[in-house]
Motif scaffolding. Structure first.
Motif, mmCIF file in Angstrom:
data_model
loop_
_atom_site.group_PDB
_atom_site.id
_atom_site.type_symbol
_atom_site.label_atom_id
_atom_site.label_comp_id
_atom_site.label_asym_id
_atom_site.label_seq_id
_atom_site.Cartn_x
_atom_site.Cartn_y
_atom_site.Cartn_z
ATOM 1 N N ALA A 13 0.837 -1.202 0.000
ATOM 2 C CA ALA A 13 0.000 0.000 0.000
ATOM 3 C C ALA A 13 0.876 1.258 0.000
ATOM 4 C CB ALA A 13 -0.950 -0.005 1.186
ATOM 5 N N SER A 14 1.955 1.238 0.778
ATOM 6 C CA SER A 14 2.875 2.377 0.793
ATOM 7 C C SER A 14 3.521 2.583 -0.569
ATOM 8 C CB SER A 14 3.972 2.172 1.838
ATOM 9 O OG SER A 14 3.432 2.194 3.128
ATOM 10 N N GLU A 15 3.909 1.485 -1.189
ATOM 11 C CA GLU A 15 4.532 1.566 -2.516
ATOM 12 C C GLU A 15 3.527 2.103 -3.540
ATOM 13 O OE1 GLU A 15 7.301 -1.272 -5.381
ATOM 14 O OE2 GLU A 15 6.384 -2.122 -3.591
ATOM 15 N N ARG A 16 2.302 1.608 -3.458
ATOM 16 C CA ARG A 16 1.242 2.085 -4.369
ATOM 17 C C ARG A 16 1.018 3.584 -4.190
ATOM 18 N NH1 ARG A 16 -4.082 0.398 -2.135
ATOM 19 N NH2 ARG A 16 -3.435 2.097 -0.785
ATOM 20 N N ASP A 17 0.930 4.031 -2.938
ATOM 21 C CA ASP A 17 0.704 5.447 -2.666
ATOM 22 C C ASP A 17 1.887 6.301 -3.126
ATOM 23 O OD1 ASP A 17 -1.732 4.670 -1.605
ATOM 24 O OD2 ASP A 17 -1.059 4.813 0.489
ATOM 25 N N ALA A 18 3.092 5.763 -2.981
ATOM 26 C CA ALA A 18 4.284 6.480 -3.436
ATOM 27 C C ALA A 18 4.285 6.625 -4.954
ATOM 28 C CB ALA A 18 5.543 5.767 -2.955
ATOM 29 N N VAL A 19 3.818 5.602 -5.664
ATOM 30 C CA VAL A 19 3.728 5.698 -7.127
ATOM 31 C C VAL A 19 2.681 6.732 -7.511
ATOM 32 C CG1 VAL A 19 3.164 4.463 -9.265
ATOM 33 C CG2 VAL A 19 4.616 3.382 -7.568
ATOM 34 N N ARG A 20 1.586 6.790 -6.774
ATOM 35 C CA ARG A 20 0.566 7.829 -7.047
ATOM 36 C C ARG A 20 1.177 9.222 -6.909
ATOM 37 N NH1 ARG A 20 -4.275 5.112 -3.645
ATOM 38 N NH2 ARG A 20 -5.142 3.833 -5.314
ATOM 39 N N ALA A 21 1.948 9.433 -5.855
ATOM 40 C CA ALA A 21 2.596 10.732 -5.648
ATOM 41 C C ALA A 21 3.594 11.014 -6.770
ATOM 42 C CB ALA A 21 3.287 10.766 -4.285
ATOM 43 N N PHE A 22 4.311 9.986 -7.212
ATOM 44 C CA PHE A 22 5.270 10.126 -8.301
ATOM 45 C C PHE A 22 4.550 10.509 -9.590
ATOM 46 C CE2 PHE A 22 8.168 8.193 -11.523
ATOM 47 C CZ PHE A 22 9.298 8.936 -11.241
ATOM 48 N N ILE A 23 3.405 9.900 -9.839
ATOM 49 C CA ILE A 23 2.607 10.227 -11.024
ATOM 50 C C ILE A 23 2.162 11.685 -10.975
ATOM 51 C CG2 ILE A 23 0.361 9.816 -12.142
ATOM 52 C CD1 ILE A 23 0.812 6.812 -11.587
ATOM 53 N N ASP A 24 1.807 12.161 -9.790
ATOM 54 C CA ASP A 24 1.422 13.561 -9.653
ATOM 55 C C ASP A 24 2.567 14.475 -10.081
ATOM 56 O OD1 ASP A 24 -0.269 15.809 -8.645
ATOM 57 O OD2 ASP A 24 1.350 15.963 -7.171
ATOM 58 N N SER A 50 13.600 12.652 -5.435
ATOM 59 C CA SER A 50 13.276 12.254 -4.065
ATOM 60 C C SER A 50 12.244 11.126 -4.054
ATOM 61 C CB SER A 50 12.758 13.464 -3.284
ATOM 62 O OG SER A 50 12.307 13.084 -2.015
ATOM 63 N N HIS A 51 11.213 11.276 -4.877
ATOM 64 C CA HIS A 51 10.197 10.228 -4.967
ATOM 65 C C HIS A 51 10.792 8.928 -5.519
ATOM 66 C CE1 HIS A 51 6.470 12.226 -3.800
ATOM 67 N NE2 HIS A 51 6.912 13.304 -4.429
ATOM 68 N N ALA A 52 11.659 9.048 -6.504
ATOM 69 C CA ALA A 52 12.289 7.860 -7.088
ATOM 70 C C ALA A 52 13.129 7.130 -6.046
ATOM 71 C CB ALA A 52 13.136 8.247 -8.295
ATOM 72 N N GLN A 53 13.824 7.892 -5.204
ATOM 73 C CA GLN A 53 14.630 7.284 -4.146
ATOM 74 C C GLN A 53 13.734 6.570 -3.132
ATOM 75 O OE1 GLN A 53 17.031 10.124 -2.004
ATOM 76 N NE2 GLN A 53 18.529 8.551 -1.458
ATOM 77 N N GLY A 57 13.584 2.401 -2.266
ATOM 78 C CA GLY A 57 13.638 1.794 -0.934
ATOM 79 C C GLY A 57 12.459 0.874 -0.675
ATOM 80 N N LEU A 58 11.265 1.311 -1.059
ATOM 81 C CA LEU A 58 10.071 0.477 -0.873
ATOM 82 C C LEU A 58 10.135 -0.791 -1.725
ATOM 83 C CD1 LEU A 58 7.421 3.354 -0.849
ATOM 84 C CD2 LEU A 58 8.031 1.882 1.093
ATOM 85 N N THR A 59 10.600 -0.631 -2.950
ATOM 86 C CA THR A 59 10.734 -1.785 -3.841
ATOM 87 C C THR A 59 11.761 -2.777 -3.299
ATOM 88 O OG1 THR A 59 10.121 -0.449 -5.750
ATOM 89 C CG2 THR A 59 11.307 -2.489 -6.202
ATOM 90 N N GLU A 60 12.858 -2.247 -2.791
ATOM 91 C CA GLU A 60 13.898 -3.118 -2.230
ATOM 92 C C GLU A 60 13.362 -3.927 -1.048
ATOM 93 O OE1 GLU A 60 18.199 -2.748 0.033
ATOM 94 O OE2 GLU A 60 17.526 -1.109 -1.241
ATOM 95 N N ALA A 61 12.594 -3.281 -0.174
ATOM 96 C CA ALA A 61 12.019 -3.990 0.983
ATOM 97 C C ALA A 61 11.084 -5.103 0.510
ATOM 98 C CB ALA A 61 11.271 -3.003 1.881
ATOM 99 N N ARG A 62 10.261 -4.807 -0.488
ATOM 100 C CA ARG A 62 9.336 -5.825 -1.008
ATOM 101 C C ARG A 62 10.105 -6.971 -1.653
ATOM 102 N NH1 ARG A 62 8.021 -5.975 -6.041
ATOM 103 N NH2 ARG A 62 8.113 -3.724 -6.386
ATOM 104 N N GLU A 63 11.133 -6.645 -2.416
ATOM 105 C CA GLU A 63 11.919 -7.695 -3.080
ATOM 106 C C GLU A 63 12.672 -8.558 -2.082
ATOM 107 O OE1 GLU A 63 14.200 -5.547 -6.009
ATOM 108 O OE2 GLU A 63 12.526 -5.595 -7.444
ATOM 109 N N GLN A 64 13.144 -7.953 -0.988
ATOM 110 C CA GLN A 64 13.801 -8.746 0.058
ATOM 111 C C GLN A 64 12.807 -9.717 0.684
ATOM 112 O OE1 GLN A 64 15.641 -6.047 2.836
ATOM 113 N NE2 GLN A 64 17.387 -5.663 1.496
#
Length: 157
Positions: A13-24, A50-53, A57-64
């Motif tokens: 959910a955090s990753e999804r919300d971060a992508v929404r902010a990135f799209i904005d 900043s959003h990409a960074q 981090g969120l993607t890395e946590a999910r992949e781990q």
């Protein structure tokens, strides 16, 4: 999230919300490019980085988390892993759609940047040609103004 246990519901959910902010940010960048408002492009680039960074981090946590089960082969592995987490599975599907949207907007922005760059290069070439004409002399040997007679005329593309 790297030092804690990954919660697939909250994490995705955090990753999804971060992508929404990135799209904005991408959409604001697109509007600025379309309107040739270069004054906001640098702050947007900083915000986008900043959003990409954050997303990295969120993607890395999910992949781990996914890698702990030894399954990191394909998208089906993620869907199987989320079978017991329907809320996370829905967020995952949204995330996939949003990342596709972000990709498309980013591609369009790249095209707009290239168009703007070409346009600016053409304008610069025209100005340089006009400047070369001025350096050849503003007045002829008879004291009369010389008319520019080489290259493109100012304003032509």
């Amino acid at each position: 999230m790297n030092n804690t246990v990954f919660d697939p519901i909250a994490g995705i959910a955090s990753e999804r919300d971060a992508v929404r902010a990135f799209i904005d940010v991408l959409r604001r960048e697109q509007r600025a490019l379309q309107q040739a408002d270069v004054s906001v492009l640098l702050p947007l680039a900083v915000e986008k980085a900043s959003h990409a960074q954050q997303l990295a981090g969120l993607t890395e946590a999910r992949e781990q988390w996914l890698g702990m089960s030894g399954s990191l082969k394909d998208q089906g592995d993620m869907e199987r892993r989320l079978a017991d987490h329907p809320t996370a599975a829905m967020a995952w599907q949204e995330l996939l759609q949003l990342t596709e949207t972000a990709h498309r907007i980013n591609e369009i922005n790249g095209i707009l940047v290239n168009q703007r760059l070409r346009y600016n290069q053409q304008r610069l070439s025209a100005l340089q040609a006009a400047a070369r004409g001025l350096h050849n002399g503003l007045y002829g040997s008879n004291g009369q103004p010389q008319i520019f007679s080489g290259g493109r005329r100012l304003g032509e593309i």
